[in-house]
Scaffold this active site. Structure first.
Site, short mmCIF file in Angstrom:
data_model
loop_
_atom_site.label_atom_id
_atom_site.label_comp_id
_atom_site.label_asym_id
_atom_site.label_seq_id
_atom_site.Cartn_x
_atom_site.Cartn_y
_atom_site.Cartn_z
N PHE A 144 0.83 -1.20 0.08
CA PHE A 144 0.10 0.01 -0.05
C PHE A 144 0.95 1.30 0.00
CE2 PHE A 144 -4.62 -0.03 0.65
CZ PHE A 144 -4.92 -1.38 0.26
N CYS B 284 -5.32 15.35 0.05
CA CYS B 284 -6.54 15.13 -0.78
C CYS B 284 -7.09 16.52 -0.93
CB CYS B 284 -7.44 14.48 0.43
SG CYS B 284 -9.00 14.02 -0.48
N CYS C 11 -15.81 16.23 1.57
CA CYS C 11 -15.68 14.89 2.23
C CYS C 11 -15.55 14.89 3.65
CB CYS C 11 -14.88 14.02 1.44
SG CYS C 11 -14.72 12.31 2.05
N CYS D 184 -14.10 10.84 6.44
CA CYS D 184 -12.71 9.94 6.19
C CYS D 184 -12.42 9.25 7.34
CB CYS D 184 -11.70 10.97 5.59
SG CYS D 184 -10.33 10.28 5.21
N ASP D 185 -11.78 8.29 7.12
CA ASP D 185 -11.44 7.42 8.20
C ASP D 185 -9.87 7.06 8.07
OD1 ASP D 185 -11.25 5.51 6.14
OD2 ASP D 185 -12.40 4.05 7.19
N THR D 186 -9.19 8.17 7.23
CA THR D 186 -7.75 8.07 6.85
C THR D 186 -6.81 8.94 7.19
OG1 THR D 186 -8.54 6.46 5.25
CG2 THR D 186 -6.29 7.27 5.09
N GLU E 249 -6.72 3.71 -6.15
CA GLU E 249 -8.05 4.18 -5.32
C GLU E 249 -8.51 5.50 -5.17
OE1 GLU E 249 -8.26 1.98 -1.70
OE2 GLU E 249 -8.21 -0.23 -2.68
N HIS F 262 -9.71 -6.12 6.48
CA HIS F 262 -8.59 -5.65 7.36
C HIS F 262 -8.82 -5.34 8.36
CE1 HIS F 262 -10.05 -2.02 5.19
NE2 HIS F 262 -9.07 -1.44 5.93
S1 SF4 Z 1 -12.37 9.50 2.24
FE1 SF4 Z 1 -10.56 10.68 2.98
S2 SF4 Z 1 -9.18 10.50 1.11
FE2 SF4 Z 1 -11.02 9.83 0.27
S3 SF4 Z 1 -11.95 11.68 -0.71
FE3 SF4 Z 1 -12.60 11.69 1.41
S4 SF4 Z 1 -11.30 12.95 2.66
FE4 SF4 Z 1 -10.15 12.46 0.70
#
Ligand code: SF4
Length: 210
Positions: free
Chosen positions: A25, A31, A46, A49-51, A116, A204
């Site tokens: 990965f 973003c 957005c 987001c969980d990242t 992705e 995961h």
């Molecule tokens: S989920 Fe996170 S990485 Fe994906 S578009 Fe939304 S803010 Fe960006």
């Protein structure tokens, strides 16, 4: 071109059609739909987001001065074994940085290249696998690919409209939110009502992989 990588690690792909596959990965920093700072979440395009995609200090992260440097780093992360090499390029939004030079460098080292994206930026040419995950209220320009992953529920997205886009696989994935049970039931309902959609779970997280 300098590439900012948040993290780069070896794992099993946990989502989608290629779930269970060994993969490197490569997570790019940044973003276009959220700054990544909690204080900006409420006003972001957005919001679920969980990242963590901010900065370059994650495991295997850093700044790389060329595509070759990135590709060599990915190869070291993969380790021994030359067959079925897979790199999944994600973010953040990878299309902010991913270019044809890097795709070619990874191909040159024997990797299949998957990406992705949120679909708001046209995908780079030459990818072997493209997953697009649309976000409500955004203008998705990339309406063609291998896998369309709909995080559900999202007010303002009509699954019937997405079915008109050109994807081989339509996946619905429950949103990772406070009310996980409701999200799971909503995703199951969609898959039951519209059979082109398949339920995708984040394996995961179940088995404790990153
Ligand atoms: S989920 Fe996170 S990485 Fe994906 S578009 Fe939304 S803010 Fe960006």
């Amino acid at each position: 071109m300098t590439y900012s990588v948040k993290e780069c690690f070896l794992t099993l792909q946990g989502e989608g059609v290629q779930s269970g596959s060994r993969a490197v990965f490569l997570r790019f920093a940044g973003c276009n739909l959220w700054s990544g700072r909690e204080e900006d979440r409420a006003t972001a395009e957005c919001r679920f987001c969980d990242t963590d995609f901010v900065g370059t200090e994650g495991e295997g992260g850093g700044k790389f001065r060329s595509a070759e440097e990135v590709a060599a780093h990915v190869q070291r992360t993969w380790g021994q074994g030359s067959e079925e090499r897979l790199v999944v390029i994600t973010g953040g939004e990878p299309m902010l940085q991913l270019d044809e030079v890097l795709v070619a460098a990874l191909h040159g080292r024997g990797f299949r290249v998957a990406a992705e994206s949120n679909g708001t930026i046209a995908a780079v040419a030459g990818l072997d696998w493209l997953c697009v995950s649309p976000k409500a209220g955004t203008q998705v320009v990339q309406r063609r690919g291998n896998e369309l992953k709909l995080v559900w529920p999202q007010e303002g997205i009509d699954p019937a409209e997405l079915e008109q886009w050109d994807f081989d696989h339509l996946l619905v994935q429950p949103m990772d939110c406070e009310d996980r049970e409701s999200a799971l039931q909503a995703a199951i309902s969609l898959a039951m009502e519209r059979p082109r959609w398949r339920l995708s779970l984040q394996a995961h997280k179940v088995v404790g992989l990153p």
